[in-house]
Design a protein around this motif. Structure first.
Motif, PDB file in Angstrom:
ATOM      1  N   ARG A   1       2.114  28.751  -0.387  1.00  0.00           N
ATOM      2  CA  ARG A   1       1.467  30.034  -0.662  1.00  0.00           C
ATOM      3  C   ARG A   1       1.570  30.966   0.534  1.00  0.00           C
ATOM      4  O   ARG A   1       1.936  30.524   1.629  1.00  0.00           O
ATOM      5  CB  ARG A   1       0.011  29.787  -1.022  1.00  0.00           C
ATOM      6  CG  ARG A   1      -0.756  29.155   0.122  1.00  0.00           C
ATOM      7  CD  ARG A   1      -2.180  28.848  -0.294  1.00  0.00           C
ATOM      8  NE  ARG A   1      -2.928  28.351   0.818  1.00  0.00           N
ATOM      9  CZ  ARG A   1      -2.868  27.113   1.303  1.00  0.00           C
ATOM     10  NH1 ARG A   1      -2.055  26.260   0.763  1.00  0.00           N
ATOM     11  NH2 ARG A   1      -3.589  26.742   2.321  1.00  0.00           N
ATOM     12  N   PRO A   2       1.209  32.231   0.375  1.00  0.00           N
ATOM     13  CA  PRO A   2       1.244  33.174   1.506  1.00  0.00           C
ATOM     14  C   PRO A   2       0.206  32.808   2.575  1.00  0.00           C
ATOM     15  O   PRO A   2      -0.927  32.461   2.249  1.00  0.00           O
ATOM     16  CB  PRO A   2       0.902  34.517   0.875  1.00  0.00           C
ATOM     17  CG  PRO A   2       1.111  34.353  -0.583  1.00  0.00           C
ATOM     18  CD  PRO A   2       0.901  32.918  -0.880  1.00  0.00           C
ATOM     19  N   VAL A   3       0.631  32.867   3.834  1.00  0.00           N
ATOM     20  CA  VAL A   3      -0.226  32.563   4.984  1.00  0.00           C
ATOM     21  C   VAL A   3       0.108  33.561   6.086  1.00  0.00           C
ATOM     22  O   VAL A   3       1.267  33.937   6.270  1.00  0.00           O
ATOM     23  CB  VAL A   3       0.022  31.124   5.496  1.00  0.00           C
ATOM     24  CG1 VAL A   3      -0.798  30.828   6.731  1.00  0.00           C
ATOM     25  CG2 VAL A   3      -0.270  30.107   4.419  1.00  0.00           C
ATOM     26  N   VAL A   4      -0.896  33.987   6.844  1.00  0.00           N
ATOM     27  CA  VAL A   4      -0.685  34.872   7.987  1.00  0.00           C
ATOM     28  C   VAL A   4      -0.667  34.026   9.248  1.00  0.00           C
ATOM     29  O   VAL A   4      -1.591  33.243   9.493  1.00  0.00           O
ATOM     30  CB  VAL A   4      -1.804  35.935   8.087  1.00  0.00           C
ATOM     31  CG1 VAL A   4      -1.662  36.736   9.369  1.00  0.00           C
ATOM     32  CG2 VAL A   4      -1.773  36.841   6.880  1.00  0.00           C
ATOM     33  N   PHE A   5       0.388  34.152  10.046  1.00  0.00           N
ATOM     34  CA  PHE A   5       0.469  33.532  11.366  1.00  0.00           C
ATOM     35  C   PHE A   5       0.189  34.618  12.393  1.00  0.00           C
ATOM     36  O   PHE A   5       0.812  35.679  12.359  1.00  0.00           O
ATOM     37  CB  PHE A   5       1.840  32.909  11.596  1.00  0.00           C
ATOM     38  CG  PHE A   5       2.033  31.629  10.838  1.00  0.00           C
ATOM     39  CD1 PHE A   5       1.662  30.426  11.396  1.00  0.00           C
ATOM     40  CD2 PHE A   5       2.572  31.640   9.565  1.00  0.00           C
ATOM     41  CE1 PHE A   5       1.833  29.247  10.710  1.00  0.00           C
ATOM     42  CE2 PHE A   5       2.747  30.472   8.860  1.00  0.00           C
ATOM     43  CZ  PHE A   5       2.375  29.259   9.426  1.00  0.00           C
ATOM     44  N   ARG A   6      -0.740  34.348  13.305  1.00  0.00           N
ATOM     45  CA  ARG A   6      -1.169  35.358  14.278  1.00  0.00           C
ATOM     46  C   ARG A   6      -1.037  34.783  15.680  1.00  0.00           C
ATOM     47  O   ARG A   6      -1.578  33.726  15.991  1.00  0.00           O
ATOM     48  CB  ARG A   6      -2.611  35.753  13.981  1.00  0.00           C
ATOM     49  CG  ARG A   6      -3.187  36.789  14.900  1.00  0.00           C
ATOM     50  CD  ARG A   6      -4.550  37.247  14.446  1.00  0.00           C
ATOM     51  NE  ARG A   6      -5.449  36.092  14.294  1.00  0.00           N
ATOM     52  CZ  ARG A   6      -6.628  36.159  13.700  1.00  0.00           C
ATOM     53  NH1 ARG A   6      -7.054  37.281  13.178  1.00  0.00           N
ATOM     54  NH2 ARG A   6      -7.378  35.088  13.610  1.00  0.00           N
TER      55      ARG A   6
ATOM     56  N   SER B   1       3.946  29.392   3.385  1.00  0.00           N
ATOM     57  CA  SER B   1       3.894  28.131   4.096  1.00  0.00           C
ATOM     58  C   SER B   1       3.031  27.141   3.332  1.00  0.00           C
ATOM     59  O   SER B   1       2.243  27.520   2.460  1.00  0.00           O
ATOM     60  CB  SER B   1       3.310  28.352   5.496  1.00  0.00           C
ATOM     61  OG  SER B   1       3.167  27.124   6.180  1.00  0.00           O
ATOM     62  N   THR B   2       3.146  25.865   3.704  1.00  0.00           N
ATOM     63  CA  THR B   2       2.264  24.832   3.169  1.00  0.00           C
ATOM     64  C   THR B   2       1.100  24.561   4.108  1.00  0.00           C
ATOM     65  O   THR B   2       0.232  23.758   3.778  1.00  0.00           O
ATOM     66  CB  THR B   2       3.041  23.519   2.937  1.00  0.00           C
ATOM     67  OG1 THR B   2       3.585  23.089   4.174  1.00  0.00           O
ATOM     68  CG2 THR B   2       4.137  23.707   1.908  1.00  0.00           C
TER      69      THR B   2
ATOM     70  N   THR C   1      -6.740  39.023   0.897  1.00  0.00           N
ATOM     71  CA  THR C   1      -7.223  38.088   1.908  1.00  0.00           C
ATOM     72  C   THR C   1      -6.342  36.847   1.892  1.00  0.00           C
ATOM     73  O   THR C   1      -6.090  36.268   0.829  1.00  0.00           O
ATOM     74  CB  THR C   1      -8.681  37.701   1.628  1.00  0.00           C
ATOM     75  OG1 THR C   1      -9.461  38.893   1.613  1.00  0.00           O
ATOM     76  CG2 THR C   1      -9.221  36.783   2.697  1.00  0.00           C
ATOM     77  N   TYR C   2      -5.850  36.452   3.080  1.00  0.00           N
ATOM     78  CA  TYR C   2      -4.969  35.298   3.212  1.00  0.00           C
ATOM     79  C   TYR C   2      -5.516  34.357   4.270  1.00  0.00           C
ATOM     80  O   TYR C   2      -6.205  34.781   5.199  1.00  0.00           O
ATOM     81  CB  TYR C   2      -3.562  35.742   3.632  1.00  0.00           C
ATOM     82  CG  TYR C   2      -2.890  36.659   2.655  1.00  0.00           C
ATOM     83  CD1 TYR C   2      -2.369  36.167   1.459  1.00  0.00           C
ATOM     84  CD2 TYR C   2      -2.754  38.018   2.918  1.00  0.00           C
ATOM     85  CE1 TYR C   2      -1.743  37.018   0.556  1.00  0.00           C
ATOM     86  CE2 TYR C   2      -2.133  38.861   2.029  1.00  0.00           C
ATOM     87  CZ  TYR C   2      -1.623  38.362   0.848  1.00  0.00           C
ATOM     88  OH  TYR C   2      -1.012  39.191  -0.033  1.00  0.00           O
ATOM     89  N   PRO C   3      -5.170  33.062   4.185  1.00  0.00           N
ATOM     90  CA  PRO C   3      -5.513  32.143   5.266  1.00  0.00           C
ATOM     91  C   PRO C   3      -4.761  32.556   6.529  1.00  0.00           C
ATOM     92  O   PRO C   3      -3.623  33.040   6.456  1.00  0.00           O
ATOM     93  CB  PRO C   3      -5.028  30.786   4.778  1.00  0.00           C
ATOM     94  CG  PRO C   3      -4.657  30.949   3.360  1.00  0.00           C
ATOM     95  CD  PRO C   3      -4.517  32.393   3.083  1.00  0.00           C
ATOM     96  N   VAL C   4      -5.387  32.401   7.695  1.00  0.00           N
ATOM     97  CA  VAL C   4      -4.752  32.779   8.955  1.00  0.00           C
ATOM     98  C   VAL C   4      -4.654  31.553   9.851  1.00  0.00           C
ATOM     99  O   VAL C   4      -5.579  30.746   9.932  1.00  0.00           O
ATOM    100  CB  VAL C   4      -5.507  33.923   9.662  1.00  0.00           C
ATOM    101  CG1 VAL C   4      -6.897  33.510  10.067  1.00  0.00           C
ATOM    102  CG2 VAL C   4      -4.746  34.419  10.871  1.00  0.00           C
ATOM    103  N   ILE C   5      -3.498  31.405  10.501  1.00  0.00           N
ATOM    104  CA  ILE C   5      -3.269  30.327  11.449  1.00  0.00           C
ATOM    105  C   ILE C   5      -2.924  30.967  12.783  1.00  0.00           C
ATOM    106  O   ILE C   5      -1.960  31.733  12.881  1.00  0.00           O
ATOM    107  CB  ILE C   5      -2.137  29.400  10.971  1.00  0.00           C
ATOM    108  CG1 ILE C   5      -2.563  28.751   9.646  1.00  0.00           C
ATOM    109  CG2 ILE C   5      -1.815  28.364  12.024  1.00  0.00           C
ATOM    110  CD1 ILE C   5      -1.538  27.886   9.021  1.00  0.00           C
TER     111      ILE C   5
END
Length: 82
Positions: free
Chosen positions: A10-15, A27-28, A42-46
């Motif tokens: 699914r869509p994920v934000v990398f910061r 990403s998984t 709203t997306y999960p952020v890593i």
């Protein structure tokens, strides 16, 4: 793909914490934290420690090692054995 054995993709934000770069990709990877993205969703952020925005190689702040001095030190210690 066989159903039921693969993680969700699914869509994920990398910061990047240091460089301030954030990008949306698929990403998984999972995260409990979320962020509101530019599109209003709203997306999960890593959070990552290093990305192209903060890595010395990509920012042009990389240092050149003194390899010639190391070679000379090796030759002094062990000599030129051919």
């Amino acid at each position: 793909m066989q159903p039921g054995i693969h993680p969700a993709y699914r869509p994920v934000v990398f910061r990047d914490k240091v460089g301030g770069l954030a990008f949306l990709t698929r990403s998984t990877a999972t995260s409990d934290r979320t962020v509101e993205w530019e599109d209003g969703n709203t997306y999960p952020v890593i959070d990552v420690e290093i990305s192209s925005a903060s890595h010395p190689f990509y920012t042009g702040q990389s240092r050149v090692l003194d390899t010639a001095g190391r070679v000379e030190q090796f030759r002094r210690r062990y000599g030129d054995r051919h």
